[in-house]
Write an enzyme that holds these catalytic residues in place. Structure first.
Site: not given
Ligand code: GLC
Length: 568
Positions: A244, A442
């Site tokens: 992530d 988030e």
């Molecule tokens: C974010 C999220 C994830 C996402 C990634 C790219 O922090 O946790 O779901 O796909 O970053 O944007």
């Protein structure tokens, strides 16, 4: 690979700007030493949601309320076509979370608290993203976030309290449960949270995103047992694991140590938003100093190349020379097309859940109607997070139709509308009032108190005195504690986060289509029930029990136009 993170939109954010932007990267990569094209990734999690005028579908919690795998597959397919039309061939979807605590800001990204439903819908989503001809019009799905994120414990969020990470002046320091710690045993982790990933791998998922969370204090990004032994060994996953966003920086204050831990655990591709050169240099150093076997790098690279080959990115290469890069496999006119908007409207109706109804629904055509609420005519609130920007925002952030647009299309339209209930002394037979959450994303959506704000309850109470029958529609990413709203409402409807075609909710209220939505998560009625187990009431017998998963009242369509055909 290159990604557009939430809100990382090129130019004016139009589909044409995206198409030109992605093509410039792909063409540049074709001119590199080996000519291997990059894979462009984006968070198209409810349609190609970063793109202005794209179709914005309901978020996953709403799709879970449909319980309809064919519909989920069709929505993913439409999203894939709109994503491919801009040149991006990788979406960081579906999220396979099984949310246990609705105070979590990512609850709406999960389909349900029922792991078998998440497994079924998640597999359908993977199939929809890939389509029948992956190299032609497929977009790689990404099963995320592996594994257990829905079970993190309130107050354990450590993701944004690392002293060595300067999260822009303490940004995110108040997150409570997102990216936190999972303390359940392995049996429950497998039975509830691993099950959707097993289904997604069986459905052909070729990329998996690791979860920020930790399991008994050990971060998943550094968890070799989970990432390699279970996912790649036991489940036979032969695609690649992507980290992530900046997740490996949470593993250790020393960058090289963090990188070594993530790669050794089984992360194959690392999402490095700011300093990719430092990352590459670190990996080379780790291998040269024999802190990391080159075989691990070879395995990671082989996995990535295999996936690129499976989606056709290596097709057309002759003796290392790439043929002229054709345009993306889908015309840009597909983005936001009428067919997709109709599908979105159908999905919105199918996801609408009638929680209670004292016989007021469907609203008769000859009734006078009052429409009130900030969300009733606000596309941005209805789309929620992950829409045009990372957090989303209220207002006309993109194009589409609102609940009010739908209500106004009835024979008598509405006699009055006001977002705050300022309708003077107007009276009506029926009032439709929305209550809502403003967009969040988030950990920014981690909320201790899920009560409806007092100002919104005041609006409901004020309209109660002006109408004979009152319908309250909840526009939210999760169940809310409704308090006094329950006393005022003659009918209570969960509209979730419907996206750009919220007129699908009006279709249900007006009896244009049948209503068959069912709660994908339990709806608590007291504070104590919010964090309780998803199966039982947790505050004795004196309180009304939560509305269980699967609750929902059916509404037959009123006499008149038949149901719109469901998507094949
Ligand atoms: C974010 C999220 C994830 C996402 C990634 C790219 O922090 O946790 O779901 O796909 O970053 O944007």
């Amino acid at each position: 690979s290159v990604l557009s993170g939430g809100g990382g939109n090129p130019g004016d954010g139009s589909a044409d700007a995206w198409r030109a932007h992605v093509r410039s990267y792909v063409d540049a990569s074709r001119r590199s030493r080996l000519g291997i094209p990059i894979l462009y990734g984006t968070d198209a999690v409810h349609g190609h949601n970063n793109v202005i005028d794209a179709t914005i579908f309901p978020h996953n919690i709403a799709m879970g309320a449909t319980r309809d795998a064919d519909l989920v597959r069709a929505v993913a397919r439409a999203s894939a076509l709109e994503t491919a039309a801009t040149g991006a061939r990788w979406s960081f979807a579906p999220c396979l979370a099984v949310p246990q605590d609705p105070r979590w800001g990512r609850t709406y990204e999960g389909f349900s608290q029922d792991p078998s439903l998440v497994a079924t819908l998640g597999a359908a989503a993977v199939q929809g993203w890939h389509g029948d001809d992956l190299p032609a019009t497929g977009v790689l799905a990404c099963a995320k976030h592996y594994v257990g994120e829905g079970a993190t414990v309130w107050g354990s969020a450590g993701g944004h309290r690392h002293p060595w990470i300067d999260w822009w002046d303490g940004w995110g320091a108040d997150w409570q449960i997102d990216q936190g710690d999972v303390v359940i045993d392995e049996d429950e982790l497998r039975r509830v949270h691993l099950r959707p990933f097993t289904a997604a791998v069986r459905a052909g998922a070729l990329t998996v995103m690791a979860c920020y969370c930790s399991w008994h204090g050990r971060r998943v990004h550094a968890h070799r047992y989970l990432l390699t032994d279970v996912l790649k060994g036991e489940l036979g996953f032969d695609g690649f694991v992507v980290s992530d966003w900046m997740a490996i920086d949470q593993l250790h204050p020393d960058h090289a140590t963090a990188v070594a831990r993530a790669l050794a655990a089984g992360v194959d591709m690392v999402m490095v938003p700011f300093d990719h050169r430092r990352f590459v240099a670190t990996v080379v150093e780790l291998v040269e100093q024999e802190h990391l076997p080159v075989e691990r790098i070879d395995d990671a690279v082989a996995r990535i190349l295999r996936v690129k080959a499976r989606i056709g990115l290596l097709d057309g290469r002759v003796d290392g020379r790439a043929e002229v890069r054709d345009e993306p496999p889908v015309p840009v006119e597909v983005v936001g097309c009428e067919e997709h908007r109709t599908l979105a409207r159908t999905a919105v109706s199918a996801s609408t859940v009638v929680l209670t109804d004292d016989g007021v629904l469907p609203i008769p055509d000859d009734a006078t109607l009052l429409a009130v609420g900030e969300a009733i005519d606000d596309i941005g609130i209805g789309c929620g997070g992950w829409t045009i920007s990372w957090e989303g925002a209220a207002g006309a952030v993109t194009t589409g139709r609102t609940i009010l647009d739908g209500l106004r299309s009835r024979p008598g339209g509405v006699v009055a509308y006001d977002p705050h209930g300022a309708v003077g002394d107007v009276r009506a037979d029926v009032g439709v009032v929305t209550i809502h959450e403003l967009p969040y994303v988030e950990g920014g959506g981690d909320r201790a108190d899920l009560s409806v704000p007092p100002d919104q309850i005041d609006v409901v109470a004020r309209i109660r005195d002006r109408v004979d029958r009152l319908v309250v529609v909840v526009i939210s990413g999760r169940p809310l504690l409704l308090g006094a709203v329950l006393e005022h409402a003659d009918a209570l409807v969960a509209g979730w986060l419907p996206g750009s075609q919220a007129d699908g909710i009006a279709d249900v209220l007006l009896g244009r289509v049948s209503c068959t939505g069912r709660l994908p998560v339990r709806w608590p009625r007291t504070e104590a029930q919010v964090s309780g187990s998803p199966t039982g009431s947790d505050d004795g017998d004196e309180a009304p029990p939560p509305l269980p998963v699967g609750h929902g009242l059916d509404l037959a369509p009123a006499a008149g136009p038949p149901d719109r055909p469901s998507p094949a």
